[in-house]
Design a protein around this motif. Structure first.
Motif, short mmCIF file in Angstrom:
data_model
loop_
_atom_site.label_atom_id
_atom_site.label_comp_id
_atom_site.label_asym_id
_atom_site.label_seq_id
_atom_site.Cartn_x
_atom_site.Cartn_y
_atom_site.Cartn_z
N PHE A 92 0.85 -1.20 0.00
CA PHE A 92 0.00 0.00 0.00
C PHE A 92 0.88 1.25 0.00
O PHE A 92 2.10 1.16 0.20
CB PHE A 92 -0.93 0.00 1.22
N SER A 103 -5.01 2.05 0.18
CA SER A 103 -5.58 1.00 -0.69
C SER A 103 -4.70 -0.24 -0.62
O SER A 103 -3.49 -0.15 -0.82
CB SER A 103 -5.62 1.48 -2.15
N TYR A 119 -5.68 4.23 -7.27
CA TYR A 119 -5.55 3.88 -5.85
C TYR A 119 -5.37 5.14 -5.03
O TYR A 119 -5.08 6.22 -5.56
CB TYR A 119 -4.41 2.88 -5.62
N THR A 175 -10.15 7.95 1.99
CA THR A 175 -10.11 6.53 2.32
C THR A 175 -10.74 6.32 3.69
O THR A 175 -10.37 6.99 4.66
CB THR A 175 -8.65 6.03 2.35
N GLU A 205 -12.91 5.56 -1.00
CA GLU A 205 -12.22 4.27 -1.02
C GLU A 205 -12.52 3.64 0.33
O GLU A 205 -12.28 4.26 1.37
CB GLU A 205 -10.71 4.52 -1.16
N TYR A 215 -5.24 -5.11 -6.86
CA TYR A 215 -6.00 -4.16 -7.66
C TYR A 215 -5.64 -4.42 -9.13
O TYR A 215 -4.50 -4.73 -9.46
CB TYR A 215 -5.62 -2.72 -7.30
N ILE A 232 -3.25 -2.56 -2.39
CA ILE A 232 -3.02 -2.78 -3.82
C ILE A 232 -2.68 -4.23 -4.13
O ILE A 232 -3.04 -4.76 -5.17
CB ILE A 232 -1.88 -1.84 -4.27
N VAL A 259 -2.34 2.14 -10.54
CA VAL A 259 -1.65 0.87 -10.33
C VAL A 259 -0.97 0.43 -11.62
O VAL A 259 -1.63 0.18 -12.63
CB VAL A 259 -2.63 -0.22 -9.87
#
Lengths: 438, 438
Positions: B37, B109, B105, B430, B368, B99, B111, B50
């Motif tokens: 992340f 997140s 992102y 987020t 998010e 992701y 990922i 990403v």
């Protein structure tokens, strides 16, 4: 990359389409001189450091067009049939001179001089610039960090913040500029860079307790290992380390917090327990300025990651590769004539160049002298160009430690202003000596 | 890199020494979850992109320890004999979720989520971060340039300013983010990225005159080619181009000077000569801000080099890979417990995560949402994790164009603030949804 890898497609498409044009017009085999240089130093640095010659020579030998490469160029209709035929037999047959790896450079320094036909020399532009721009950016940043560290060892540990192949080259460039070790194993395997490492927070968290993790690491790697002590509470972790390892513990690593204050506290605890030889290694987004700020702290080594692999603000050296001379006719004897574009704001100086460093009586560098002719050599002029490739044959290979030693000597030779971390003018001026106005 | 290449040494030494320790203490085969992340978006961007999943899956399959690799590790005394034996049989057998490539992102997140034993998962840290940090940095910068270009095509041409292998990955990442083409031939061969190119000043200077060079290029590449018109005098060069090619000339390229003013003058000349379809391509140290500033200029395409391959001020995405959960015992059924370090200034949240994008009634992203449990799926929650590797088998491969389309959709879904070029807060916040305080 394995040995059978061709480097030929690490190239801009236009190099090949220009070749196609020149083959058609008959100019492809005119003798030319291409020169690599920097218009200015990145980020107002005091000097640049040449990185890349060793890797460039490797790439030059692998610059071939085997069948799979030709098939791609044909299928993608990049070039026509006569061009493909010419590429199938490609082999560089010209001459290359360049500044030694690890040498310092300044605006206008002719870092690389390629003399060959247009067809042979133009194809090398992209790969030569990719290698030199990356490796010189890293070496230039690394050299300042070495200066800032004032003799304390530096570990390169930026692999995770760079492209995986660039990381290997970055480790190599940092070593040339004076870093002691790298975390990157492939740099160890491929280039013989000494590798080092400690442990991550994940290792501590994996175990049932910090004590459990430390005991495991000591069992596995011996008392000389370096324990990471900032996962929970630094002072408690240091005490645990000493309890388990005794005063012969190799080192502890700090990766967070105010490193100067924490290092002082940790040094006090270590000393009080007789661990006077236990080293304190600090890491955590260090750059040359943070390293310099820690000069008075009881720190024994620095681990540098992101700032190193990103060139500490200057991720590319912005070197360019320009045609500076060409013959008007095909043939080895046709005289070379200087050429230069006149684009607004991007002027270049025509003609083949020779680079020298002028030294005073004490051996201190006073200027970079760039001649447009081969000058009479004198004791106060140190020649900077090495013959790297002769008639297509690579003759300029050297051990990595030779480049590392060259760098130390080249920096030592510069005036004190080179050691300044502040942005400013180059440490020495560049003089262009022209035999005739051209 | 050829297919037989092992990616295993593109790794920090400490991953292997931690493995050695964990093998000795018996913790190596505890089940773990590692998570990738970003603590924050680089350079105060509005969103990150990403990049890397496709290349990571390739590297994962090539993450093996063949004999030459083991020989190096043995000779360099990196790890002991039991560890070498374990590495000889290494094959990742766990699960990976991530992701989708091209997805946007935000801070926190998850990922990439890697679930496997510590031994298997820790070894992937460096290579995973190298790939994602590079490719995401480039994709994130590229996406802003695509926004700034407002529908006009972008050519990626930064190979010469980046490490030669990073350049190939950069071309791929830029294509995912919406660039039309790349100059990099290897990106064309390996990933199918469409390639393009014009000509360099060297080509003009090689010839007896600009007219000679233009005629050669037109003969070789046809009237649809793009002529470089700023080597000497732009307006005269445009007139020469029209004289030789007529109004069906494909394009002209400007690489210097005030591009907005010059483009207007050139457009006027072209139109006066009936060359209303001839395209004007501009290049020369463009970034997203320069591109946006040219929005009102009569420009038909942009070539972007340095700013793209250096991430336009953010050359690494600064993603981290952290242990977030582990079992206290070995075995597939042992329950996972969240773990997190408490280092000053670098806190992380323990526990396996699930990432979703919350959409409003109009399909616009509002937040998010990162759960520490698998939530009930509802229509307003778009799941972001794809199953990439199942029991060691790669199942998440997809064509590059799928990632490219995903990116377009993901950016379109964001609120308007995402399109701002200014530095600021993430386009959406987020939210961490926790089932229980841990």
């Amino acid at each position: 990359m394995t040995d059978d890898w061709s480097s030929a497609l690490l190239t801009d498409r236009y190099e090949l389409t220009m070749l196609q044009g020149a083959l058609r017009s008959g100019t492809a085999h005119r003798k030319t001189v291409f020169e690599m240089f920097a218009r200015r130093l990145p980020d107002a640095r005091r000097y640049g450091v040449v990185g890349g010659p060793g890797r460039f020579l490797d790439a030059l030998e692998r610059f071939r067009f085997p069948t799979p490469v030709l098939d791609f160029l044909s299928d993608a209709r990049v070039v026509d049939e006569p061009t493909l035929e010419w590429l199938a037999g490609y082999r560089f047959t010209g001459d290359v001179w360049g500044y030694g790896e690890g040498e310092c450079y300044f605006p206008g320094s002719p870092i690389l001089v390629v003399e060959s036909t247009f067809a042979e020399a133009v194809l090398l532009e992209t790969i030569a610039l990719s290698i030199y721009n990356h490796d010189s950016a890293i070496a230039s940043a690394a050299s300042r960090m070495v200066t800032a560290a004032g003799g304390r060892p530096l570990i390169e540990m930026g692999s995770r913040r760079a492209h995986e192949a660039a990381a290997v080259a970055a480790a190599r460039a940092a070593y040339i500029a004076g870093f002691a070790t790298s975390s990157n194993l492939e740099a160890g395997r491929r280039y013989g860079v000494p590798t080092a490492g400690t442990a991550a927070h994940a290792f501590v968290l994996l175990h049932d307790s910090e004590r459990h993790a430390f005991q495991t690491q000591l069992d596995a790697l011996g008392v000389g290992t370096t324990l990471l002590v900032d996962t929970f509470d630094v002072e408690r972790a240091v005490l645990t380390s000493l309890e388990l390892a005794g005063p012969r513990l190799g080192g502890v690593r700090l990766d967070s917090g105010d490193l100067a204050i924490t290092a002082s506290r940790v040094r006090k605890i270590l000393d009080e327990h007789g661990a006077t030889e236990t080293r304190i290694v600090v890491t955590g987004d260090l750059d040359e300025h943070a390293i310099q700020a820690l000069a008075v702290a009881p720190v024994d080594g620095y681990g540098v990651g992101t700032a190193l692999v990103t060139g500490s603000g200057a991720p590319t050296a912005s070197l360019v590769y320009k045609l500076v001379a060409r013959a008007r006719e095909t043939g080895a004897d046709a005289p070379l004539e200087p050429v230069a574009k006149r684009s607004v704001g991007k002027p270049s100086k025509g003609g083949r160049k020779w680079g020298y460093r002028r030294l005073d009586g004490q051996g201190v560098a006073g200027g970079e002298v760039v001649y447009d002719y081969a000058p009479q050599e004198t004791r106060d002029l140190r020649p900077l160009l090495r013959h790297l490739v002769s008639g297509g044959e690579v003759i300029g290979r050297e051990p990595l430690d030779t480049a590392r030693e060259r760098h130390t000597a080249a920096v030592t030779e510069l005036p004190d202003t080179a050691q300044q971390m502040s942005r400013g003018e180059p440490a020495i001026p560049t003089h262009f000596e022209q035999r005739s106005a051209m």
